[in-house]
Design a protein around this motif. Structure first.
Motif, mmCIF file in Angstrom:
data_model
loop_
_atom_site.group_PDB
_atom_site.id
_atom_site.type_symbol
_atom_site.label_atom_id
_atom_site.label_comp_id
_atom_site.label_asym_id
_atom_site.label_seq_id
_atom_site.Cartn_x
_atom_site.Cartn_y
_atom_site.Cartn_z
ATOM 1 N N LEU A 325 -61.456 -52.763 -52.128
ATOM 2 C CA LEU A 325 -62.015 -51.439 -51.849
ATOM 3 C C LEU A 325 -61.082 -50.348 -52.361
ATOM 4 N N ASN A 326 -60.639 -50.518 -53.590
ATOM 5 C CA ASN A 326 -59.718 -49.543 -54.166
ATOM 6 C C ASN A 326 -60.361 -48.172 -54.313
ATOM 7 N N GLN A 327 -61.707 -48.147 -54.467
ATOM 8 C CA GLN A 327 -62.391 -46.865 -54.620
ATOM 9 C C GLN A 327 -62.402 -46.062 -53.326
ATOM 10 N N LEU A 328 -62.025 -46.683 -52.209
ATOM 11 C CA LEU A 328 -61.882 -45.983 -50.931
ATOM 12 C C LEU A 328 -60.437 -46.076 -50.450
ATOM 13 N N ARG A 329 -59.530 -45.946 -51.379
ATOM 14 C CA ARG A 329 -58.101 -46.095 -51.062
ATOM 15 C C ARG A 329 -57.692 -45.128 -49.947
ATOM 16 N N GLY A 330 -56.922 -45.659 -48.992
ATOM 17 C CA GLY A 330 -56.451 -44.830 -47.884
ATOM 18 C C GLY A 330 -57.450 -44.671 -46.760
ATOM 19 N N ILE A 331 -58.502 -45.483 -46.734
ATOM 20 C CA ILE A 331 -59.525 -45.390 -45.703
ATOM 21 C C ILE A 331 -58.907 -45.506 -44.308
ATOM 22 N N GLU A 332 -59.392 -44.724 -43.371
ATOM 23 C CA GLU A 332 -58.851 -44.747 -42.002
ATOM 24 C C GLU A 332 -59.319 -46.003 -41.265
ATOM 25 N N VAL A 333 -58.371 -46.675 -40.603
ATOM 26 C CA VAL A 333 -58.658 -47.881 -39.836
ATOM 27 C C VAL A 333 -58.259 -47.621 -38.386
ATOM 28 N N VAL A 334 -59.190 -47.849 -37.459
ATOM 29 C CA VAL A 334 -58.944 -47.587 -36.040
ATOM 30 C C VAL A 334 -59.050 -48.902 -35.264
ATOM 31 N N PRO A 335 -57.911 -49.532 -34.893
ATOM 32 C CA PRO A 335 -57.968 -50.714 -34.019
ATOM 33 C C PRO A 335 -58.439 -50.300 -32.627
ATOM 34 N N MET A 336 -59.377 -51.061 -32.042
ATOM 35 C CA MET A 336 -59.946 -50.647 -30.773
ATOM 36 C C MET A 336 -60.655 -51.816 -30.105
ATOM 37 N N SER A 337 -61.097 -51.576 -28.882
ATOM 38 C CA SER A 337 -61.945 -52.527 -28.161
ATOM 39 C C SER A 337 -63.070 -51.737 -27.513
ATOM 40 N N ALA A 338 -64.273 -51.874 -28.054
ATOM 41 C CA ALA A 338 -65.414 -51.151 -27.495
ATOM 42 C C ALA A 338 -65.743 -51.645 -26.087
ATOM 43 N N ALA A 339 -65.449 -52.922 -25.807
ATOM 44 C CA ALA A 339 -65.799 -53.490 -24.496
ATOM 45 C C ALA A 339 -65.005 -52.847 -23.363
ATOM 46 N N ASN A 340 -63.691 -52.640 -23.548
ATOM 47 C CA ASN A 340 -62.884 -52.048 -22.470
ATOM 48 C C ASN A 340 -62.438 -50.614 -22.762
ATOM 49 N N GLY A 341 -62.764 -50.105 -23.943
ATOM 50 C CA GLY A 341 -62.487 -48.709 -24.254
ATOM 51 C C GLY A 341 -61.130 -48.423 -24.867
ATOM 52 N N ARG A 342 -60.263 -49.414 -25.004
ATOM 53 C CA ARG A 342 -58.934 -49.163 -25.557
ATOM 54 C C ARG A 342 -59.014 -48.766 -27.032
ATOM 55 N N GLY A 343 -58.412 -47.650 -27.366
ATOM 56 C CA GLY A 343 -58.382 -47.184 -28.740
ATOM 57 C C GLY A 343 -59.620 -46.435 -29.192
ATOM 58 N N VAL A 344 -60.686 -46.422 -28.378
ATOM 59 C CA VAL A 344 -61.919 -45.745 -28.788
ATOM 60 C C VAL A 344 -61.703 -44.236 -28.908
ATOM 61 N N ASP A 345 -60.775 -43.700 -28.112
ATOM 62 C CA ASP A 345 -60.512 -42.259 -28.170
ATOM 63 C C ASP A 345 -59.932 -41.816 -29.510
#
Length: 450
Positions: A325-345
């Motif tokens: 995915l070089n054409q989207l270099r630097g894409i934002e990645v958000v580690p999270m858990s939708a089930a318990n809400g961690r990182g969703v903010d």
């Protein structure tokens, strides 16, 4: 606030067809398969001269609460709770069933205006067949054919008569809120069972979508209005996208088409990944489709709490992103858990940053100063023994950012040099993860004499 009209009834009586007919456009998927609709689907439309919110619901069935059909019924009951008027749809062609009678008894206790709709009552015998519904005790049935449009005007008039009276004057605060700007259009995409519906429910703070261990629960694109700390957001949950070769059923084809349509209407696509599986080929295909359609992308790395070796998982993800995915270099990645809400903010701040970049336009002066530095650093290559002359650059539009370069034989610029310019543009003007368009045009510089 718009009054709410909810459409209820057992499976396959034509609720989604009626929903599309009243809304005046095809929104919900319609198929002969029973139980196509599983999640509530809403549309704002005009009925009898009034602006209303129309709600399509899952088919009502008797089932245990922990089963899929039990969760579908709970979703329909939630729609009834907020409805001002309920349309109870029965199949005039098939006749009344014990389920129709049971749900009619339930609706009589709901303390909501109920309009009885006998659907599939087309032709000469349709009106006569609809009369059987009188025995449900919900008043005179209105005979319609959602498929052919018969009886729809009479139904709209009946809805208008049951809507709550208009307030004498609208509160000023609501008018200000309605004019507070266009909502950000955000689509949630991914493979089946990645956690898309769970994420939407977590953002909304309610069980808006049906979730569970069964893959492929969501069959249609479902929109919901929401507001984060910045402003309004139109969230769209979509059906999971599988490889095209694996899609054989017509219903799944319709679901996939609905998901792709939602992608094309979005401004930002949140691609939900299963962190336990990583970035697989189908995820890459979805991201590339979003890039081709000019949509900005944010990766939501879901189920991150279940990953044991997070450093290895992150390194593997970075490697695939760099290679595929070089054409989207630097894409934002958000580690999270939708089930318990961690990182969703952290998701919506990443979405807002990406959206701002996608909307950004660079002034001609700053753009050409950068362009001159790029040409000084690496001159355009020789093509057929002659060096290409690139003269100046403009940025006529954003959404996505689009750069036009003018010069002699500019269209012959090799791919490597195009990539050099795109990467330099992305780094200079801080546009990671955003699709960038480069157009080349042969032209004389109109400012050359000046």
């Amino acid at each position: 606030m718009r009054p709410v009209v909810a459409i209820l009834g057992r499976p396959n009586v034509g609720k989604s067809s009626l929903f599309n007919r009243l809304a005046g456009r095809r929104i919900a998927i319609v198929d002969d398969t029973p139980g196509v609709t599983r999640d509530r689907k809403e549309a704002d439309c005009e009925i009898a001269g009034r602006e209303v919110t129309l709600v399509d619901t899952a088919g009502l069935e008797e089932a245990a609460p922990d089963t899929l059909y039990g969760r579908m019924r709970a979703s329909s009951e939630a729609a009834l709770e907020r409805a001002d008027v309920a349309l109870f749809v029965v199949d005039a062609r098939a006749g009344l069933t014990p389920a129709d009678r049971a749900f009619a008894n339930w609706l009589r206790k709901a303390r909501r205006p109920v309009i009885l709709v006998a659907n599939k009552a087309e032709g000469r015998g349709g009106a006569a067949a609809a009369l059987e519904a009188f025995e449900l005790g919900l008043g005179e049935p209105i005979a319609v054919s959602a498929e052919h449009g018969e009886g729809i005007w009479g139904l709209m008039e009946a809805i208008g008569e049951h809507l709550p009276a208009l307030p004498e004057e609208e509160p000023e605060e609501e008018e200000e809120e309605d004019g507070a700007g266009k909502p950000l259009r955000l689509a949630i995409l991914g493979r089946p069972n990645a956690g898309k519906s769970t994420l939407l429910n977590r953002l909304l703070g309610e069980e808006r979508m049906i979730t569970g261990p069964e893959p492929g629960l969501t069959r249609d694109a479902v929109a919901a209005m929401w507001r984060d700390e910045v402003g309004p957001v139109r969230l769209v949950d979509t059906a999971g996208l599988r490889k095209k070769a694996r899609i054989t059923a017509r219903l799944e084809e319709l679901s996939a088409a609905s998901s792709i349509a939602a992608l094309r209407e979005a401004e930002v696509v949140v691609l939900v990944l299963d962190a336990l599986l990583g970035l697989e080929e189908q995820d890459i295909r979805i991201a590339r489709l979003a890039e081709r359609e000019g949509r900005s992308v944010v990766l939501a790395l879901n189920k991150w709490d279940a990953v044991e070796d997070r450093a290895a998982a992150k390194a593997a993800l970075d490697r695939v992103l760099e290679e595929s995915l070089n054409q989207l270099r630097g894409i934002e990645v958000v580690p999270m858990s939708a089930a318990n809400g961690r990182g969703v903010d952290k998701l919506m701040p990443a979405v807002r940053r990406t959206h701002e970049r996608w909307n950004r336009r660079i002034g001609t002066g700053a753009l050409n100063r950068w362009f001159e530095r790029m040409l000084e650093r690496h001159q355009p290559p020789l093509v057929d023994g002659r060096r290409l002359k690139l003269r100046y650059a403009t940025m006529p539009k954003a959404r996505p950012p689009t750069m036009v370069i003018f010069g002699t034989r500019a269209e012959q610029l090799p791919t490597d040099y195009r990539r050099y310019l795109l990467n330099g543009f992305r780094e200079e003007f801080d546009m990671p993860g955003v699709p960038i368009r480069l157009q080349l045009r042969s032209s004389e510089n109109p400012f050359a004499e000046e």
